[in-house]
Design a protein around this motif. Structure first.
Motif, PDB file in Angstrom:
ATOM      1  N   PRO A   1       0.819  -1.229   0.000  1.00 22.24           N
ATOM      2  CA  PRO A   1       0.000   0.000   0.000  1.00 22.24           C
ATOM      3  C   PRO A   1       0.846   1.268   0.000  1.00 22.24           C
ATOM      4  N   LEU A   2       1.999   1.241   0.699  1.00 20.54           N
ATOM      5  CA  LEU A   2       2.875   2.405   0.703  1.00 20.54           C
ATOM      6  C   LEU A   2       3.508   2.624  -0.668  1.00 20.54           C
ATOM      7  N   VAL A   3       3.829   1.519  -1.337  1.00 22.08           N
ATOM      8  CA  VAL A   3       4.408   1.619  -2.673  1.00 22.08           C
ATOM      9  C   VAL A   3       3.413   2.251  -3.634  1.00 22.08           C
ATOM     10  N   VAL A   4       2.170   1.786  -3.591  1.00 19.19           N
ATOM     11  CA  VAL A   4       1.132   2.330  -4.464  1.00 19.19           C
ATOM     12  C   VAL A   4       0.887   3.801  -4.148  1.00 19.19           C
ATOM     13  N   GLU A   5       0.825   4.128  -2.859  1.00 19.27           N
ATOM     14  CA  GLU A   5       0.597   5.520  -2.463  1.00 19.27           C
ATOM     15  C   GLU A   5       1.721   6.421  -2.956  1.00 19.27           C
ATOM     16  N   LEU A   6       2.970   5.948  -2.855  1.00 17.26           N
ATOM     17  CA  LEU A   6       4.110   6.735  -3.316  1.00 17.26           C
ATOM     18  C   LEU A   6       4.051   6.954  -4.822  1.00 17.26           C
ATOM     19  N   ALA A   7       3.702   5.903  -5.588  1.00 18.19           N
ATOM     20  CA  ALA A   7       3.638   6.020  -7.043  1.00 18.19           C
ATOM     21  C   ALA A   7       2.550   6.991  -7.477  1.00 18.19           C
ATOM     22  N   VAL A   8       1.368   6.895  -6.862  1.00 19.62           N
ATOM     23  CA  VAL A   8       0.257   7.770  -7.231  1.00 19.62           C
ATOM     24  C   VAL A   8       0.557   9.219  -6.858  1.00 19.62           C
ATOM     25  N   THR A   9       1.143   9.431  -5.671  1.00 21.21           N
ATOM     26  CA  THR A   9       1.514  10.783  -5.253  1.00 21.21           C
ATOM     27  C   THR A   9       2.550  11.388  -6.196  1.00 21.21           C
ATOM     28  N   ALA A  10       3.518  10.575  -6.615  1.00 12.36           N
ATOM     29  CA  ALA A  10       4.536  11.052  -7.546  1.00 12.36           C
ATOM     30  C   ALA A  10       3.930  11.412  -8.897  1.00 12.36           C
ATOM     31  N   MET A  11       2.962  10.615  -9.365  1.00 12.16           N
ATOM     32  CA  MET A  11       2.312  10.910 -10.639  1.00 12.16           C
ATOM     33  C   MET A  11       1.552  12.227 -10.576  1.00 12.16           C
ATOM     34  N   GLU A  12       0.848  12.477  -9.474  1.00 14.73           N
ATOM     35  CA  GLU A  12       0.132  13.739  -9.317  1.00 14.73           C
ATOM     36  C   GLU A  12       1.101  14.923  -9.326  1.00 14.73           C
ATOM     37  N   GLU A  13       2.229  14.760  -8.643  1.00 15.34           N
ATOM     38  CA  GLU A  13       3.217  15.839  -8.603  1.00 15.34           C
ATOM     39  C   GLU A  13       3.800  16.094  -9.986  1.00 15.34           C
ATOM     40  N   LEU A  14       4.094  15.034 -10.745  1.00  9.06           N
ATOM     41  CA  LEU A  14       4.639  15.198 -12.089  1.00  9.06           C
ATOM     42  C   LEU A  14       3.690  15.991 -12.974  1.00  9.06           C
ATOM     43  N   LEU A  15       2.396  15.647 -12.932  1.00 13.40           N
ATOM     44  CA  LEU A  15       1.421  16.342 -13.767  1.00 13.40           C
ATOM     45  C   LEU A  15       1.366  17.833 -13.452  1.00 13.40           C
ATOM     46  N   HIS A  16       1.412  18.172 -12.163  1.00 12.62           N
ATOM     47  CA  HIS A  16       1.365  19.581 -11.789  1.00 12.62           C
ATOM     48  C   HIS A  16       2.666  20.306 -12.140  1.00 12.62           C
ATOM     49  N   MET A  17       3.799  19.659 -11.898  1.00 15.13           N
ATOM     50  CA  MET A  17       5.081  20.309 -12.136  1.00 15.13           C
ATOM     51  C   MET A  17       5.369  20.518 -13.619  1.00 15.13           C
ATOM     52  N   CYS A  18       4.705  19.766 -14.502  1.00 15.29           N
ATOM     53  CA  CYS A  18       4.906  19.934 -15.945  1.00 15.29           C
ATOM     54  C   CYS A  18       4.025  21.013 -16.543  1.00 15.29           C
ATOM     55  N   GLN A  19       3.117  21.581 -15.764  1.00 19.86           N
ATOM     56  CA  GLN A  19       2.258  22.640 -16.270  1.00 19.86           C
ATOM     57  C   GLN A  19       3.045  23.945 -16.421  1.00 19.86           C
ATOM     58  N   PRO A  20       2.841  24.691 -17.498  1.00 17.63           N
ATOM     59  CA  PRO A  20       3.626  25.922 -17.706  1.00 17.63           C
ATOM     60  C   PRO A  20       3.413  26.973 -16.627  1.00 17.63           C
ATOM     61  N   ASP A  21       2.195  27.025 -16.045  1.00 21.87           N
ATOM     62  CA  ASP A  21       1.897  28.061 -15.066  1.00 21.87           C
ATOM     63  C   ASP A  21       2.026  27.564 -13.633  1.00 21.87           C
ATOM     64  N   GLU A  22       2.729  26.476 -13.394  1.00 22.11           N
ATOM     65  CA  GLU A  22       2.917  25.961 -12.036  1.00 22.11           C
ATOM     66  C   GLU A  22       3.698  26.970 -11.195  1.00 22.11           C
ATOM     67  N   THR A  23       3.167  27.285 -10.009  1.00 16.44           N
ATOM     68  CA  THR A  23       3.749  28.338  -9.166  1.00 16.44           C
ATOM     69  C   THR A  23       5.083  27.948  -8.547  1.00 16.44           C
ATOM     70  N   SER A  24       5.457  26.666  -8.593  1.00 12.05           N
ATOM     71  CA  SER A  24       6.746  26.262  -8.029  1.00 12.05           C
ATOM     72  C   SER A  24       7.918  26.658  -8.916  1.00 12.05           C
ATOM     73  N   TRP A  25       7.637  27.102 -10.145  1.00 12.33           N
ATOM     74  CA  TRP A  25       8.695  27.559 -11.038  1.00 12.33           C
ATOM     75  C   TRP A  25       8.682  29.086 -11.109  1.00 12.33           C
ATOM     76  N   MET A  26       9.848  29.653 -11.230  1.00 10.74           N
ATOM     77  CA  MET A  26       9.953  31.100 -11.377  1.00 10.74           C
ATOM     78  C   MET A  26      11.034  31.411 -12.411  1.00 10.74           C
ATOM     79  N   PRO A  27      10.937  32.565 -13.099  1.00  8.71           N
ATOM     80  CA  PRO A  27      11.919  32.899 -14.141  1.00  8.71           C
ATOM     81  C   PRO A  27      13.318  33.059 -13.566  1.00  8.71           C
TER      82      PRO A  27
END
Length: 764
Positions: free
Chosen positions: A274-300
């Motif tokens: 269950p921890l493995v699955v939770e880690l994989a799903v959490t990582a996938m959600e983070e990847l999708l957000h971090m690849c968005q052009p307007d993600e606030t975690s990135w700055m010029p």
């Protein structure tokens, strides 16, 4: 000794992603046999499995019998519908079989156009070519099934032996309270149920402890620390040990202890899944957000057009996956988007296959393998596939330590034509990971792939790691810390270059003018394969991999010559004996593009190449393998001075992209190269590659102190690695002589001095 292989005594060696993804949600899509799934998920999994069995049955019915004898007529299904008639057989010639075998290795399922062209070349009908490929696929499938059955049979025997050992151990178990016998047969039903319940509660406690440790930020003492130590083998060891048996090779199951099993990254227990699955799903959600052009975690960035990571904002949003950064590690986060000459499904298949993934990135990946497959995805594609992998990443220089990762790779299709593949380190699931894995870890990173109408893909690469740079040589530190050595720019540029190369390799509509002295398209394909093997072997022997042991020959500065030896006994395409590899890395105050053009130009090769011995070098054949003219394969002819005869042939491959460049070459045997140019097997050519890896010295201005104590400010320079591979003995058991080492040291030092002189850098 094969002709064309360098030997030491002769002293003649070669010198944007769409906005609609913002609102997507992700589901696990995994089928790991967990008890916490819903009924709907179980029904979907059973339906997918049944569909897979149906599809497999259809494929088996479609394939005909294997063999090189091809039956003229319809396929199996067509023959069932027709009345019986006399069968006519046609035996293919050795040349026809060889040509079809070569195409089969590259494309087991040729399309109509490829079959038509092959039939014209071989004098066969397209129907015969079609059935030959059907038969060949069936033969390969049968051989693979036999191999799988053999492996399963061995694992079954090992499990039987382990079962016998467990039964013998049960007979020796004593009661911890009274010391009397406590074999299974003497236990009452209630006692057996209590032991089963006890094992279940221990697993539940371990799971809760792991979750608590994850959020508290400190390890929770294991259950065993609350119990008295028992010297004899406890009964519940059999239950605990069996949890990881399906995740480890059978050879590791026998004789391993529970402690050894828990320390291995591949030994996930049912409580950890269950921890493995939770880690994989959490990582996938983070990847999708971090690849968005307007993600606030990135700055010029203030230094250029690239975005940089706002670490405080990132931790505030994405602390859940791996927690805070460990003390002493640096953060490297890069993101790049570009167009790749490959469709999404094909790219996903390469990424999920460790061997093909390593072959696609030979200059970045020195080792990679799949530790365990936790989920193969739904029937027919990789949607929901989850596997545990290992990789060792390199820079082509002995001065930069490699980076090792044990990580989960999770693949998911979000909408039609949009795939995501995410990687995340598993050290968070272990209390005491190996020391090598403490130097770096991979935060959610990966690929977001969107199909385009023309068969291309729009790919966003995210690379986010935490690493220790203290072992990196000072000359390469600016390059590594800028993210250019291991970051997303290098991954994407290499992928684009390799896809262009693959398209060139599979091209069939090649004009006669483009072929030049190469008589056929098959000869062109064979030369490209040989050049690819040469470059892959060069990349495999240059880095500071944990598989290598480099020895410094001379000096104490950055320009040391480092050597290592290896035995070449059963390596196809290599000479038999002892091979000596020598390498050195240096900085040049010259732009990388200029260094690359100088080293690949055959007209000035005699200025640095001792192998040419001052002779005239001419290009006999030229094969473009990309849009950039620097990406090519050449066959060079070296004519001795005052002679019109060809004394030597050199196969050379050059590659360049925004992250760096390569010039790799090797002397080749003339008769063997004639076979290759006729379309023969490139495996018949034995060679040892040498060459150059050229990298930028980083985007920042760097000030270093030379050996004389003078500060040297460098900007816009190149990091050049020079490497040779030389056969020093035909006997693998022979000892390396000091004379051979001195010869190699002199060879590489002389080559470096000639390059510096030609580029007006003697003072460096």
């Amino acid at each position: 000794m094969p002709a064309g292989v360098m030997t030491a005594p002769r002293l003649a060696p070669p010198s944007a992603l769409p906005r609609p993804l913002k609102n997507m949600t992700s589901t696990t899509g995994l089928s790991l046999g967990l008890n916490h799934g819903s009924d709907g998920q179980r029904e979907a999994s059973q339906t997918a499995d049944s569909e897979l069995l149906k599809t497999k049955g259809k494929d088996d019915d479609y394939e005909s019998r294997s063999g090189s004898d091809n039956l003229e007529g319809g396929s199996c299904e067509e023959q069932d519908a027709e009345p019986p008639r006399k069968k006519r057989y046609h035996r293919h010639t050795p040349r026809q079989i060889q040509e079809m075998e070569m195409l089969f290795k590259e494309c087991p399922h040729p399309d109509d156009k490829q079959r038509q062209e092959l039939s014209r070349e071989l004098g066969l009908s397209p129907r015969q070519v079609k059935f030959w490929f059907q038969n060949r696929r069936t033969q390969v499938k049968t051989q693979q099934e036999r191999s799988d059955n053999s492996v399963l049979r061995m694992e079954n025997d090992n499990l039987r032996a382990e079962n016998v050992l467990m039964h013998e151990a049960f007979k020796k178990i004593s009661c911890p309270s009274c010391g009397g016998p406590a074999t299974v047969g003497e236990m009452t039903f209630d006692e057996q149920q209590l032991r089963v319940e006890n094992a279940r509660l221990k697993d539940e406690l371990d799971r809760v402890s792991a979750i608590a440790a994850k959020y508290l930020g400190r390890p929770i003492p294991p259950y065993s620390s609350y119990q008295p130590q028992i010297s004899s083998l406890p009964l519940d060891l059999a239950t605990s040990a069996s949890y990881g048996s399906t995740l480890l090779p059978s050879a590791l199951v026998q004789g391993r202890s529970l402690t050894d099993s828990a320390s291995r990254p591949g030994s996930f227990s049912d409580a950890e899944k269950p921890l493995v699955v939770e880690l994989a799903v959490t990582a996938m959600e983070e990847l999708l957000h971090m690849c968005q052009p307007d993600e606030t975690s990135w700055m010029p960035s203030i230094d250029g057009p690239k975005d940089i990571l706002n670490y405080e904002e990132y931790i505030r949003q994405y602390f859940r996956a791996l927690g805070a950064k460990p003390f002493g590690l640096k953060t490297e986060a890069t993101r790049e988007t570009g167009i790749v000459m490959m469709n999404g499904i094909s790219l996903v298949e390469i990424l999920m296959d460790s061997a093909r993934w390593m072959e696609m990135f030979p200059c970045i990946i020195s080792r990679a393998f799949t530790v365990d497959v936790l989920s193969t995805g739904v029937a027919g594609n990789r949607n929901g596939a989850l596997q545990l992998m290992y990789s060792e990443l390199q820079v082509l220089s002995p001065l930069v330590p490699t980076r090792e990762f044990y990580f989960l790779r999770y693949c998911k299709q979000h909408v039609e034509g949009v795939w995501a593949v995410v990687d995340v380190s598993v050290d968070v699931l272990r209390d005491n990971p190996p020391p090598s894995l403490m130097r770096c870890r991979r935060r959610p990173s990966g690929y977001l792939i969107q199909d385009m109408p023309n068969g291309y893909s729009k790919v966003t690469v995210l690379d986010h790691v935490e690493y220790d740079d203290r072992a990196v040589n000072n000359m390469y530190r600016a390059l590594v810390n800028s993210g250019m050595a291991f970051g997303a720019q290098r991954w994407l540029a290499t992928l684009q270059c390799q896809c262009e190369r693959l398209a060139s390799l599979l091209a069939t509509n090649v004009s006669t003018r483009e072929l030049g002295v190469i008589p056929t398209a098959n000869g062109r394909r064979s030369m490209l394969k040989l050049a690819q093997r040469m470059s892959n072997n060069f990349c495999a022997g240059v880095s500071a991999s944990t598989m290598h042991t480099w020895t410094t020959l001379s000096g104490t500065g950055e320009n040391d010559v480092r050597v290592m030896t290896r035995k070449s006994e059963n390596n196809p395409g290599e000479p038999y004996g002892i091979v000596l590899s020598a390498a050195t890395s240096l900085w040049l105050p010259v732009m990388p593009q200029r260094v690359f053009q100088f080293l690949r130009d055959e007209s000035v090769r005699s200025e640095w190449d001792i192998l040419s011995n001052g002779g005239i070098v001419q290009e006999m054949a030229h094969i473009a393998k990309g849009q950039d003219p620097g990406n090519s394969v050449s066959l060079l002819k070296v004519n001795a001075l005052n002679s019109s005869t060809c004394n030597m042939l050199i196969l050379q491959e050059s590659s360049i992209d925004v992250s760096g460049s390569l010039v790799v070459y090797a002397p080749v045997d003339i008769p063997a190269m004639n076979i290759v140019m006729q379309g023969g097997d490139p495996g018949c050519v034995s060679l040892l590659p040498s060459g150059f890896a050229i990298l930028p010295d980083g985007p920042e201005r760097l000030t270093l102190q030379s050996e004389s104590g003078i500060d040297i400010s460098r900007t816009g320079g190149s990091l050049l690695t020079v490497a040779f591979q030389i056969l020093v003995s035909n006997t693998p058991s022979a000892k390396l002589s000091l004379e051979s080492v001195a010869t190699v040291n002199n060879l590489i030092s002389c080559t470096v001095q000639k390059i510096k002189a030609a580029l007006n850098c003697e003072h460096i």
